[in-house]
Design a protein around this motif. Structure first.
Motif, PDB file in Angstrom:
ATOM      1  N   HIS A   1      41.181   7.529  89.512  1.00  0.00           N
ATOM      2  CA  HIS A   1      41.566   8.164  90.781  1.00  0.00           C
ATOM      3  C   HIS A   1      40.396   8.932  91.398  1.00  0.00           C
ATOM      4  N   VAL A   2      39.546   9.506  90.565  1.00  0.00           N
ATOM      5  CA  VAL A   2      38.336  10.161  91.078  1.00  0.00           C
ATOM      6  C   VAL A   2      37.396   9.118  91.663  1.00  0.00           C
ATOM      7  N   LEU A   3      37.217   8.014  90.963  1.00  0.00           N
ATOM      8  CA  LEU A   3      36.334   6.950  91.453  1.00  0.00           C
ATOM      9  C   LEU A   3      36.839   6.401  92.785  1.00  0.00           C
ATOM     10  N   ALA A   4      38.159   6.292  92.910  1.00  0.00           N
ATOM     11  CA  ALA A   4      38.740   5.723  94.126  1.00  0.00           C
ATOM     12  C   ALA A   4      38.782   6.703  95.285  1.00  0.00           C
ATOM     13  N   GLY A   5      38.568   7.993  95.011  1.00  0.00           N
ATOM     14  CA  GLY A   5      38.617   8.982  96.074  1.00  0.00           C
ATOM     15  C   GLY A   5      39.982   9.599  96.275  1.00  0.00           C
ATOM     16  N   LEU A   6      40.925   9.324  95.382  1.00  0.00           N
ATOM     17  CA  LEU A   6      42.261   9.915  95.509  1.00  0.00           C
ATOM     18  C   LEU A   6      42.319  11.330  94.952  1.00  0.00           C
ATOM     19  N   LEU A   7      41.368  11.691  94.132  1.00  0.00           N
ATOM     20  CA  LEU A   7      41.362  12.995  93.490  1.00  0.00           C
ATOM     21  C   LEU A   7      39.956  13.579  93.565  1.00  0.00           C
ATOM     22  N   ALA A   8      39.862  14.812  94.014  1.00  0.00           N
ATOM     23  CA  ALA A   8      38.564  15.478  94.118  1.00  0.00           C
ATOM     24  C   ALA A   8      38.276  16.243  92.829  1.00  0.00           C
ATOM     25  N   PRO A   9      37.124  16.023  92.213  1.00  0.00           N
ATOM     26  CA  PRO A   9      36.790  16.757  90.991  1.00  0.00           C
ATOM     27  C   PRO A   9      36.376  18.185  91.299  1.00  0.00           C
ATOM     28  N   GLU A  10      36.535  19.057  90.294  1.00  0.00           N
ATOM     29  CA  GLU A  10      36.063  20.439  90.474  1.00  0.00           C
ATOM     30  C   GLU A  10      34.538  20.490  90.538  1.00  0.00           C
ATOM     31  N   ARG A  11      33.910  19.581  89.779  1.00  0.00           N
ATOM     32  CA  ARG A  11      32.444  19.544  89.759  1.00  0.00           C
ATOM     33  C   ARG A  11      32.014  18.096  89.677  1.00  0.00           C
ATOM     34  N   GLY A  12      30.838  17.819  90.231  1.00  0.00           N
ATOM     35  CA  GLY A  12      30.314  16.468  90.206  1.00  0.00           C
ATOM     36  C   GLY A  12      30.466  15.783  91.552  1.00  0.00           C
TER      37      GLY A  12
END
Length: 557
Positions: free
Chosen positions: A71-82
């Motif tokens: 989901h992070v790779l797809a842009g559905l979830l924003a990471p806290e860092r990175g």
């Protein structure tokens, strides 16, 4: 689901700006990704690149963040860092597919074909401009032709239709998604994704709800896909046949994820060597700590008693020996204080319990069993203590229905099922039960065993504690069910069913949502348990492992 790419962004997908396919330049690069949910850190310092030629498997035990990373790779979830850098087009298949009111099969197919149809319309418009000699029409036509060619837009509808047929998915565009089963909805969505032309595919458990033919089609498509693939899967056959790199998110000695190249066997060998080295280093540090602790205890004992000489020894001699004993104790203390256990304790492996057995006892008898509209039958079979049975057949043949009838959770409309008095029968269904979301795993366990003991289905002395199997660690046992991953919930359900030490345990697709490593351990346990076992599965590798078991093959209704 089609996700438009961006250069660098952590925006949700609805806010991303569309781009055209990037071909060989397509990539997805994540750097130092950290994601935290509540007090728990799901991902820490994860870096990975998916290129236009990648065949990457994201693996690890349940709850390690595999789905979160997709989901992070797809842009559905924003990471806290990175950060995540994207170029090209992406298609994501999530584990769950929820249908909204009014959505049909045509809703999904139209969405998957939108880019191809738009490219063809743009090409037609550019062709008309070119024929009229409009300014800049040469460049517009070249760009439109390039976009349509990259998408192979002329063949898009045929590809979707072919995928729907190959996956035995509903092709009726007017059929409401809410009228389809979970498996049917999933197959429609997967067919749309495979029929579209994306630079990179992100697939979360893509083999769920597929039979052998569907898995073969999926495997062939992924191996021949012209772009990159990153998949999360429990299916060992799919991992073996498709993946060339493995990003393992399980705990490691240094706390960093491991990337293994060289295919499935190389991942297994590398993981085993790393875990053996970790266990050895931890054991050596623990042994040294115990040795130093014992040395301090011995020195303290000598100080209390051992330095005293025999009666009659002069006072001077006693005084001269005392400082040496004290110095020795201080040296041992300093050595113990200087020693630090820097290696974290390796995770425990599951400990499969010794299940109950009634050799030769007639545990279950099914006579002419049928269920209207779900199992034609009639099915007649007998399961005795320590028996093995493998139930096979394509989707829709009634395997799950038969297993539910044998477990006693479904009353057949024809025939009868009888259980031996006192026989404990447990069933692990395809989908996990619906527990109260606010309940922790331990509360779910207490409620489960409490209900069984109150109704006299199992004696308290026969119960096994929740933590005895090693399927859930202490943190997971304190976690509310609503915050558990599907895999963790699957582990909880398995632990609940094992808690009664059943005489017969029934599995409906036992590999669903479980990691490949855990499935290997489960297979070994099932091959060796004295309890009777019935399994229905499409898992090709599991079918191979259980090839010697008697089979009951069901035919379509």
């Amino acid at each position: 689901m089609s996700l438009p790419p961006v250069g660098s962004s952590s925006l949700p997908s609805s806010e991303l700006h569309p781009q055209t396919p990037a071909g060989d330049r397509a990539h997805l690069r994540a750097d130092d990704i950290t994601v935290t949910r509540g007090a728990r850190q799901i991902l820490h310092g994860v870096s990975v690149t998916v290129s236009a030629r990648s065949r990457l498997a994201v693996v690890g035990e349940n709850g390690r963040g595999k789905t979160t990373l997709l989901h992070v790779l797809a842009g559905l979830l924003a990471p806290e860092r990175g950060s995540v850098h994207r170029a090209g087009t992406f298609g994501l298949a999530r584990q769950a597919l929820h249908s909204r009111s009014g959505e049909t099969v045509g809703t999904l197919t139209a969405e998957s074909l939108r880019a191809a149809h738009a490219a063809l319309r743009a090409l037609d418009a550019a062709s008309a401009d070119l024929a009229e000699g409009a300014d800049g029409s040469d460049d517009r036509y070249a760009d439109a032709l390039d976009a349509a060619t990259r998408l192979d837009a002329w063949d898009a509808d045929r590809r979707v239709d072919m995928a729907l047929e190959a996956l035995h998915a509903c092709a009726d565009r007017t059929r409401g998604l809410s009228t389809l089963s979970v498996g049917q909805r999933y197959r429609v969505r997967l067919a749309c994704l495979l029929g579209a032309r994306h630079d990179i595919l992100l697939l979360d458990e893509p083999s769920n709800h597929l039979d052998a033919d569907g898995l073969a089609f999926l495997t062939d498509r992924l191996r021949g896909h012209g772009g990159g693939v990153a998949l999360v899967s429990h299916d060992r056959a799919l991992l073996h046949d498709v993946a060339r790199e493995f990003l393992d998110l399980d705990p490691t000695q240094d706390g960093r994820p491991r990337l293994y190249a060289g295919g499935y066997e190389a991942w297994q060998d590398g993981r085993r060597r790393d875990r053996e080295r970790w266990t050895q280093d931890f054991g050596e540090q623990q042994a040294e700590h115990r040795r130093l602790t014992a040395a301090v205890d011995q020195a303290r004992e000598r100080l209390a008693t051992g330095w005293r000489p025999a009666k009659g020894t002069g006072k001077h001699q006693r005084q001269s020996r005392a400082p040496g004993v004290v110095q020795a104790l201080n040296r041992e203390r300093e050595a113990l204080e200087a020693h630090r256990v820097t290696v974290l304790e390796p995770p425990l492996s599951p400990r499969w319990p010794e299940l109950a057995t009634r050799p030769g006892a007639a545990l279950v008898r099914a006579q002419d069993v049928s269920v209207a509209g779900r199992l034609t039958g009639p099915v007649t079979l007998a399961v005795d203590g320590s028996d093995r049975l493998l139930v096979t057949g394509g989707n829709g043949t009634g395997k799950s229905t038969l297993l539910s009838a044998l477990a006693g959770s479904l009353t057949p409309t024809g025939g009868a099922v009888r259980h031996l008095a006192g026989a404990r029968v447990a069933m692990v269904a395809q989908e996990v039960p619906s527990w109260p979301g606010e309940f922790t795993a331990r509360q779910v366990y207490d409620q489960h065993v409490g209900r069984l003991t109150v109704h006299g289905e199992v004696l308290e002395r026969d119960l096994m504690p929740l933590g005895a199997t090693g399927l859930l660690d202490r943190e997971a046992m304190r976690t509310p069910v609503a915050r558990m991953s599907l895999g963790q919930q699957r582990r909880l359900d398995l632990a609940l069913q094992l808690s009664t030490r059943p005489h017969l345990i029934i599995f409906d697709e036992p590999t669903n949502h479980l990691s490949a490593v855990l499935v290997d351990e489960l297979t070994t346990a099932l091959l060796g348990t004295p309890a009777a076992v019935i399994i229905a599965t499409h898992d090709c590798r599991l079918l191979t492992d259980l090839a010697a078991w008697p089979r009951l093959n069901l035919t379509p209704i």
